[in-house]
Design a protein around this motif. Sequence first.
Motif, short mmCIF file in Angstrom:
data_model
loop_
_atom_site.label_atom_id
_atom_site.label_comp_id
_atom_site.label_asym_id
_atom_site.label_seq_id
_atom_site.Cartn_x
_atom_site.Cartn_y
_atom_site.Cartn_z
N THR A 11 0.85 -1.18 0.00
CA THR A 11 0.00 0.00 0.00
C THR A 11 0.89 1.23 0.00
O THR A 11 1.91 1.27 0.70
CB THR A 11 -0.94 0.03 1.22
N PRO A 12 0.55 2.24 -0.77
CA PRO A 12 1.42 3.41 -0.92
C PRO A 12 1.43 4.28 0.33
O PRO A 12 0.53 4.21 1.16
CB PRO A 12 0.80 4.16 -2.10
N PRO A 13 2.46 5.11 0.49
CA PRO A 13 2.51 6.05 1.61
C PRO A 13 1.23 6.89 1.66
O PRO A 13 0.75 7.35 0.63
CB PRO A 13 3.74 6.92 1.30
N ASN B 255 11.67 -9.00 -1.89
CA ASN B 255 13.03 -9.33 -1.44
C ASN B 255 14.08 -9.10 -2.52
O ASN B 255 15.16 -8.57 -2.25
CB ASN B 255 13.08 -10.78 -0.97
N GLN B 256 13.80 -9.55 -3.74
CA GLN B 256 14.77 -9.42 -4.82
C GLN B 256 14.47 -8.24 -5.75
O GLN B 256 15.36 -7.60 -6.26
CB GLN B 256 14.80 -10.71 -5.64
N GLY B 257 13.18 -8.00 -5.95
CA GLY B 257 12.78 -6.94 -6.87
C GLY B 257 12.70 -5.57 -6.26
O GLY B 257 12.66 -4.56 -6.99
N HIS B 258 12.64 -5.49 -4.92
CA HIS B 258 12.56 -4.19 -4.22
C HIS B 258 11.39 -3.36 -4.73
O HIS B 258 11.49 -2.12 -4.83
CB HIS B 258 13.86 -3.41 -4.35
N ALA B 259 10.27 -4.03 -5.01
CA ALA B 259 9.12 -3.33 -5.58
C ALA B 259 8.62 -2.22 -4.67
O ALA B 259 8.24 -1.14 -5.14
CB ALA B 259 7.99 -4.33 -5.86
N ASN B 260 8.63 -2.47 -3.36
CA ASN B 260 8.16 -1.45 -2.42
C ASN B 260 9.04 -0.21 -2.45
O ASN B 260 8.55 0.93 -2.41
CB ASN B 260 8.09 -2.03 -1.01
N LEU B 261 10.36 -0.39 -2.53
CA LEU B 261 11.28 0.74 -2.55
C LEU B 261 11.18 1.51 -3.87
O LEU B 261 11.22 2.75 -3.89
CB LEU B 261 12.72 0.26 -2.33
N ILE B 262 11.06 0.78 -4.96
CA ILE B 262 10.89 1.42 -6.27
C ILE B 262 9.65 2.28 -6.27
O ILE B 262 9.66 3.44 -6.71
CB ILE B 262 10.84 0.35 -7.38
N MET B 263 8.54 1.73 -5.75
CA MET B 263 7.29 2.49 -5.73
C MET B 263 7.38 3.69 -4.80
O MET B 263 6.94 4.79 -5.16
CB MET B 263 6.15 1.57 -5.30
N ASP B 264 7.94 3.51 -3.62
CA ASP B 264 8.06 4.63 -2.68
C ASP B 264 8.83 5.79 -3.31
O ASP B 264 8.45 6.96 -3.17
CB ASP B 264 8.78 4.18 -1.40
N ASN B 265 9.91 5.47 -4.01
CA ASN B 265 10.73 6.51 -4.63
C ASN B 265 10.02 7.17 -5.80
O ASN B 265 10.11 8.39 -5.98
CB ASN B 265 12.07 5.93 -5.07
N LEU B 266 9.33 6.38 -6.62
CA LEU B 266 8.58 6.95 -7.74
C LEU B 266 7.49 7.91 -7.24
O LEU B 266 7.29 8.99 -7.79
CB LEU B 266 7.94 5.84 -8.57
N ILE B 267 6.80 7.50 -6.18
CA ILE B 267 5.74 8.34 -5.62
C ILE B 267 6.34 9.60 -5.00
O ILE B 267 5.84 10.72 -5.20
CB ILE B 267 4.92 7.55 -4.59
N ALA B 268 7.43 9.45 -4.25
CA ALA B 268 8.08 10.60 -3.62
C ALA B 268 8.57 11.62 -4.64
O ALA B 268 8.53 12.83 -4.41
CB ALA B 268 9.24 10.13 -2.75
N ASP C 39 1.31 8.20 -10.03
CA ASP C 39 0.20 8.29 -9.07
C ASP C 39 0.20 7.03 -8.22
O ASP C 39 0.45 5.93 -8.73
CB ASP C 39 -1.13 8.42 -9.80
N PRO C 40 -0.08 7.15 -6.93
CA PRO C 40 -0.02 5.97 -6.05
C PRO C 40 -1.00 4.87 -6.48
O PRO C 40 -2.10 5.14 -6.94
CB PRO C 40 -0.42 6.54 -4.68
N PHE C 41 -0.56 3.62 -6.33
CA PHE C 41 -1.44 2.48 -6.54
C PHE C 41 -1.01 1.33 -5.64
O PHE C 41 0.08 1.34 -5.07
CB PHE C 41 -1.49 2.04 -8.01
N ILE C 42 -1.88 0.37 -5.50
CA ILE C 42 -1.65 -0.82 -4.69
C ILE C 42 -1.01 -1.89 -5.57
O ILE C 42 -1.32 -2.00 -6.76
CB ILE C 42 -2.99 -1.32 -4.10
N GLY D 222 12.10 -2.83 -15.42
CA GLY D 222 10.78 -2.98 -16.04
C GLY D 222 9.69 -2.41 -15.15
O GLY D 222 8.80 -1.68 -15.62
N LEU D 223 9.73 -2.72 -13.87
CA LEU D 223 8.73 -2.19 -12.94
C LEU D 223 8.84 -0.67 -12.87
O LEU D 223 7.82 0.03 -12.86
CB LEU D 223 8.92 -2.79 -11.55
N TYR D 224 10.04 -0.14 -12.85
CA TYR D 224 10.24 1.31 -12.81
C TYR D 224 9.61 1.97 -14.03
O TYR D 224 8.95 3.01 -13.91
CB TYR D 224 11.74 1.60 -12.76
N LYS D 225 9.79 1.38 -15.20
CA LYS D 225 9.26 1.97 -16.43
C LYS D 225 7.76 1.82 -16.57
O LYS D 225 7.11 2.59 -17.28
CB LYS D 225 9.95 1.38 -17.65
N LEU D 226 7.20 0.81 -15.93
CA LEU D 226 5.76 0.60 -16.01
C LEU D 226 4.98 1.85 -15.63
O LEU D 226 3.94 2.14 -16.15
CB LEU D 226 5.34 -0.53 -15.07
#
Length: 206
Positions: free
Chosen positions: A9-11, A39-52, A57-60, A202-206
């Motif tokens: 869930t986003p900040p 753990n390997q993809g760091h999806a939560n960190l990627i999303m937190d930084n993109l949103i910051a 736009d934030p998404f779940i 890939g996740l970053y560019k999505l």
Amino acid sequence: TSRTAFVYTPPGYSAESSKRYPVLYLQHGWGEDETAWSNQGHANLIMDNLIADGKVDPFIIVMTYGMTNEVKFGGLRDFKVDAFQDVLVEEVVPYVDKNFRTISTRESRAMAGLSMGGMETHAITLNKPDVFSRYALLSGGTYNPEELKDSTKPDLIFISAGSKENPDRVTNAVSALKDAGYNAVSYVYAGTAHEFQNWRRGLYKL
């Protein structure tokens, strides 16, 4: 049986009790599980930084276990998606819509996956085009206009790969999709193969 899913869930999610969010269902690859994208993809960190940084736009994000039948390495051609499709569409999606503040419409729901998860994404989005509106394959195959022509048209198709994989296949597939009138995007990442450095990008560019 009981299975586990992880939900990002986003900040601000807890503080903004009335706001609702789009959802990305994000699948792992063969031999991994629902922890891989964190753990390997760091999806939560990627999303937190993109949103910051105000770049998205934030998404779940929902990450669930994708292995519903035993498949040995090298035998993915024998993988049957039906059981996982039932779990995802009939159980996980309704559960998430009930228990999280989602925008529970096709237009606000996406599916993506890496490698085997891309294969699952490809099959399920073709089988259930009224559930998901945005599709993404990260080193997970391609779409072609013929297989999409009788389905509800997706809002976006994203296909990526590393330059050490099969980049021409990706760019050629997206070119054909664009020529057929689809909103399609390709990304090829320099210097990467079938690895998480590629899929994080890939996740970053999505």
